[in-house]
Scaffold this motif. Structure first.
Motif, mmCIF file in Angstrom:
data_model
loop_
_atom_site.group_PDB
_atom_site.id
_atom_site.type_symbol
_atom_site.label_atom_id
_atom_site.label_comp_id
_atom_site.label_asym_id
_atom_site.label_seq_id
_atom_site.Cartn_x
_atom_site.Cartn_y
_atom_site.Cartn_z
ATOM 1 N N ASP A 142 -12.839 4.724 -7.696
ATOM 2 C CA ASP A 142 -12.211 3.609 -7.084
ATOM 3 C C ASP A 142 -11.309 4.289 -5.925
ATOM 4 O OD1 ASP A 142 -10.927 0.758 -7.077
ATOM 5 O OD2 ASP A 142 -9.206 2.050 -7.034
ATOM 6 N N ARG B 108 -11.731 3.846 -1.976
ATOM 7 C CA ARG B 108 -10.638 3.117 -0.960
ATOM 8 C C ARG B 108 -10.476 4.039 0.351
ATOM 9 N NH1 ARG B 108 -7.876 -1.022 -3.185
ATOM 10 N NH2 ARG B 108 -8.344 -1.289 -5.446
ATOM 11 N N ARG B 109 -10.744 5.457 0.012
ATOM 12 C CA ARG B 109 -10.673 6.157 1.442
ATOM 13 C C ARG B 109 -11.684 6.149 2.144
ATOM 14 N NH1 ARG B 109 -10.325 9.928 -2.809
ATOM 15 N NH2 ARG B 109 -11.850 11.602 -1.820
ATOM 16 N N GLY C 192 -11.997 1.412 2.466
ATOM 17 C CA GLY C 192 -11.181 0.451 2.594
ATOM 18 C C GLY C 192 -11.149 -0.617 1.507
ATOM 19 N N ALA C 193 -11.704 -0.629 0.620
ATOM 20 C CA ALA C 193 -11.960 -1.322 -0.591
ATOM 21 C C ALA C 193 -12.101 -0.707 -2.087
ATOM 22 C CB ALA C 193 -13.076 -2.375 -0.454
ATOM 23 N N GLY C 194 -11.683 -1.271 -3.111
ATOM 24 C CA GLY C 194 -11.518 -0.669 -4.316
ATOM 25 C C GLY C 194 -12.886 -1.224 -5.030
#
Length: 334
Positions: free
Chosen positions: A15, A19-20, A23-25
């Motif tokens: 996760d 995100r890095r 930009g989404a989990g």
């Protein structure tokens, strides 16, 4: 196949990486276990996207010499192949020397097709010549893939290159044989004797004067099919083993443990795009590339440490095949 080189990332780590990078989990994840070296997951993101994450082994984990920075070559191929008219998974993101992960990763667009390897040959849509038509289509794509040219022979990301194809090939084979000093490998003859056989046949490589992009790992497991209508190839995947060299080497993996026949639909499709003649010297070059692939299959177990019950059948089939091809090379005219 399980391998010591495959990383283990927790759901929280997956996760955080997503995100890095994107930009989404991660809403859901599933590990894809068919590969041999990199760890691979299919991720469903919380924004609805489906992607494939490939994570290289930790940089401190020793691998074979040619495997240095494998994902960097794959990233390059994902940018070069579409321009040549070859379908591949889209490159969504890439991270090299990522400071948090401590290594390289790629994010690719997820495919909705089916691995050719997972479709029985008797399956209705592949029966009655469907298999041959796909093989012909694959030949056309490989010819386009090989039409991409570069500046240097060999594996530039791994630092194994040559000004000539003969120099690069012998450096590639020499690096692999040198790896047996770090990873003792049962070979059918001493490494220096194998090197001598390859060097003796290597003048045939001087016919190749331009570096061409070669995938070198095109088997049915690395070809995705679209079966929604008439079966067709959706994408060719897994470009880590790609190098710059002789297009003829592309035929070794699709005919592994066999011979390239003049009536092979793969060859017919290739010739629809570019001329290719199987001269006696071309047959010698094919054997040099077969020897190289068989050596990879034997030596790579060193760093990867496959489960013995799974790997034994690979070793048992590869060893006599290597003996046979080395015998032909030793007898080939200088």
């Amino acid at each position: 196949m399980d391998s010591r080189t495959k990383r283990r990332l927790s759901p929280a780590e997956l996760d955080a990486l997503a995100r890095r990078a994107l930009g989404a989990g991660v809403a859901a994840s599933a590990e894809l276990t068919d590969g041999y070296a990199n760890a691979v997951w299919r991720l469903t993101l919380d924004d609805g996207r489906a992607v494939v994450l490939k994570v290289a082994p930790p940089p401190e984990l020793e691998q074979l010499s040619y495997e240095r920075h494998l994902l960097r070559m794959e990233a390059a191929v994902c940018e070069l192949a579409p321009a040549a008219g070859v379908p591949v998974a889209a490159l969504v993101a890439a991270g090299f020397d990522d400071p948090v992960l401590g290594g390289d990763y790629l994010v690719l667009g997820a495919l909705d097709g089916v691995s050719w390897n997972a479709v029985p040959a008797s399956e209705g849509r592949l029966a009655d010549g469907g298999h041959d038509e796909l093989r012909r289509e694959l030949g056309r794509y490989l010819a386009r893939f090989n039409a991409v040219t570069g500046e240097v022979f060999g594996y530039p990301h791994a630092g194994i290159t040559g000004v000539t194809w003969r120099e690069a090939y012998l450096a590639m084979a020499g690096a692999l044989l040198a790896d047996t000093l770090r990873y003792p490998t049962p070979l059918p003859m001493p490494a220096d004797e194998i090197a001598a056989v390859l060097a003796g046949a290597a003048p045939a490589l001087d016919e190749v004067t331009t570096p061409h992009l070669v995938h070198f790992d095109v088997w049915q497991g690395n070809v995705f099919l679209d079966l929604t209508g008439t079966p067709r190839i959706q994408a060719i995947i897994d470009h880590e083993r790609a190098f710059w060299g002789d297009p003829l080497a592309e035929f070794v993996t699709p005919t592994i443990f066999g011979e390239l026949r003049e009536d092979d639909p793969l060859l017919a499709g290739y010739r629809e795009v570019t001329p290719l003649e199987l001269t006696p010297s071309a047959r010698v070059r094919l054997d040099l590339y077969r020897a190289y692939l068989y050596l990879i299959l034997l030596v790579e177990n060193g760093p990867r440490q496959y489960p013995e019950d799974e790997y034994a059948r690979v070793r048992e089939r590869t060893t006599p095949a290597l003996v046979e091809v080395l015998g032909r090379l030793a007898a080939a005219p200088a």
